[in-house]
Every structure is written in structure tokens, then in C-alpha cells.
Design an enzyme around this catalytic site. Sequence first.
Site, short mmCIF file in Angstrom:
data_model
loop_
_atom_site.label_atom_id
_atom_site.label_comp_id
_atom_site.label_asym_id
_atom_site.label_seq_id
_atom_site.Cartn_x
_atom_site.Cartn_y
_atom_site.Cartn_z
N ASP A 186 -3.02 -8.38 1.19
CA ASP A 186 -3.19 -9.26 2.35
C ASP A 186 -2.93 -10.72 1.98
OD1 ASP A 186 -4.00 -6.91 3.42
OD2 ASP A 186 -6.11 -7.44 3.60
N TYR A 232 -14.65 1.14 2.36
CA TYR A 232 -13.47 0.70 1.60
C TYR A 232 -13.77 0.77 0.10
CZ TYR A 232 -9.57 -2.21 0.06
OH TYR A 232 -8.44 -2.66 -0.58
N GLY A 292 -8.44 -5.96 11.68
CA GLY A 292 -7.67 -5.45 10.55
C GLY A 292 -6.34 -6.16 10.38
C1 GLA Z 1 -7.36 -4.10 3.32
C2 GLA Z 1 -7.33 -4.73 1.93
C3 GLA Z 1 -5.96 -4.59 1.28
C4 GLA Z 1 -5.45 -3.16 1.35
C5 GLA Z 1 -5.62 -2.58 2.77
C6 GLA Z 1 -5.29 -1.11 2.82
O1 GLA Z 1 -6.55 -4.81 4.19
O2 GLA Z 1 -7.69 -6.08 1.98
O3 GLA Z 1 -6.01 -5.05 -0.05
O4 GLA Z 1 -6.08 -2.34 0.40
O5 GLA Z 1 -6.93 -2.75 3.25
O6 GLA Z 1 -3.95 -0.90 2.53
#
Ligand code: GLA
Length: 393
Positions: A177, A227, A129
Amino acid sequence: MELNELKSRFFNVFKTETSKEVQLFFAPGRINLIGEHIDYNGGFVFPAAITFGTYAAVTPREDSKVVLYSENFAKEGVIECEVTDLARKTDEPWSVYVKGVIAVFMEAGYEMKQGFNAYIAGNIPSGAGLSSSASLEVLIGLILSDLNGFEIDGITNAKLGQKAENDYVGVNCGIMDQFAIAMGKKDQAIKLNTNDLSYAYADCDLQDYRILIMNTNKQRELADSKYNERRAECEAALALLQGTSNLNALCELTVAEFDRVSEVLVKENLYKRAKHAITENERVKLAIQALANRDLVAFGDLLDQSHLSLRDDYEVTGAELDTIVMLTRQQEGVLGARMTGAGFGGCAIALVHQDQLEAVKAAVAKGYVEKVGYEADFYVAAIGDGAKKLEVV
Ligand code: GLA
């Protein structure tokens, strides 16, 4: 990463290239300090690039082929992509990130004239993550732009990387990200308004405290589908709220406004998802203010509240993340802790006094293995620069 060592590993794989000059590129991973699951709800997020990342040693080719080797996926060996054949191959799972970026650049009208060979080496723990996939996407975008002379800025590169993830990898992620990875700055967090992509850097001066990254080592299975499910729930909640208010995104509502109109969210899951998004957005603003005021106690408290909201309302934490966060909160010298990133496993972060780092790690490591049955890993985060071409040494 030792850059001369990286070059010599490149030559071990690409033996015919030894007389050529190698170019080096880097894209970091990221942590998110606070503002989780709201980059697709028009909220504020507060991520930072870290010094772990993905490196590439590259030589241009005479043709337009892209030939890659990743030491993180050594079993898959050398992978070749033709810009005319970017079909996904199941036996080369990581190449989808590369092919996706090339495809998205081409769709956006960038002409791929220049092929290249690349040796890729990353030190971001994978599946944790910390955005190893977005790091690879932004890295490939940077290489394509540099070699082909595309004049694109970091934000455009980030948007193209996000599009590759959405359209080719199939994860309906937000922009956070790729943005943090493309635009990061040493010792600075980024206050990013995901509604209009306006942003500002914020000094990340944590005084005597450090950010401890704690990897649960829980495999993030089904994470992508969960997700996408959360994102769809937010869209469903938004559609219902649009019947009561003039809204484009959930995070346009304040908590008080939400309280006045939330009864239209009869389904409990939709109510809880929206509540998380709207309260999280307010926490981000308070956290940024707390950091600017050098009030780390208040900042830490907001990290704790964020985790509880992600656990109880957004339901993306799971037993491993909850265990590691709760164990950490019981230790002396810890001002706050929360999961970071998408959740469903992966990493948590904690704000820990520098003199207590070893004691906290030891206690949490012991408690975690006793409760979960396998070990956690720990890293102290340093906030570093975004993606860049490196000086040839
Ligand atoms: C992942 C996704 C991001 C964001 C996070 C949660 O990392 O790629 O765009 O939504 O989860 O904050």
C-alpha cells in the site's frame, strides 16, 4: 479537491496563520489489480494509485510541535503532538498514524527540527480497504521530509510508513500500500516484486473498459486481528515447507513445486493459505502478461480466479464481498471481478465495459441491497500519481 477552498478551510482553523504562505501536499489511495495477501510472502503484486486521496494544507511553525486538524475526524478537533511525547491517545484514534510516522522517522535518525500546522482533508472512503491509513502515513512522511529537508526517496518513505503501521498501529502489513501510494504514476500500474522491491511500471490501458470500485460498506471489524492471523498462518506454513525446500518466502515455490512438497502441511488451514499465496503469485504474472498482450478477457478471468482463491483458500472475503462480486459477474459487459485489499469487507473491483457501467451499477446496487440489507457505493477509478507536493495556486 479545490485547492483554494482547502487553503481557506485551513485559515478557518489556523486563524493566526493568515499572513503566511500555505504549502499543499497530496497522497493518493490505491487499488490492487491482482496479487492479494502475497506482499508479505515475497510475491508479485500489481497495484495502482487512484485519484482519490488525502490532502494537507501546511504552514511551518516556529517550534517543533505538530498541530493537526482533520475534517474527516472533526469531532476530535485540533490535535497537538510534541516530538518528545508521541504516546497513543485513545480519544484521538487517527493521530496514531501521524505519531507513528514521526516516531519511526526519529528512530531512523531523522532529526525533527521543524514543527508544522496541517489541515487534512481526504476523499478516500474510510474503512473501505482503499488504504486511507497508508495514504495518511505517506503524506505525513512527505511533509516531514519536505519541511526538514530530509532527502528521502519514495521507497524509503514507503518503508517508514509501513514500519509505523507495523510498530505503532499494530497491523503487520506488507509494503504494497505504502509503495503504491508513494510511487504511483498516472495511468500506470506497478509490477512490484515484494521479495527485493524491484519494480516496473505497466501501462494500464483498459481499452473500452473501466475499473468500477464497489464498496460493500461492510465495517471491517476484527479485520486487523484476522489480517495478523493470516500472516502468522503463512509463516507457520513457510516454516514447515523450509523442512523440504531451501526457501525464504512462500512465493519462491512454483505451483508444481508446491504440489510435490505440500503434504507436510497436514493442517488444512496452513495448506490452503500457502496454496492461495503460490497460485496467486502465478496469476499475477499471467495477468501482467495478459494486460501487455491487450487480452482483457484473460485478464478478467484471472481477476475472477483470484477472488475464488481468496474466498475458498485464504478465507478473507465474507458474505458481502462474495455477494457483490457474484452479482457483478452475472452482468453483461463485465470481464472479471474480485475483492481488493485486505478483505473482510471493504471494496471489490470489476472490469466493466464503459457503455455498461450505469446498467451494471444499477443492477448490482439493487441485488446487493436486497440480499445484504444495506446499500453499496460505486466509484469509477482513475489511476493517478503518487504522493507529491502540489503547486501553490
Ligand atoms: C492490506 C495490507 C497490504 C496487503 C493487502 C492484501 O492492504 O496493508 O500490505 O497485504 O492488505 O494484499
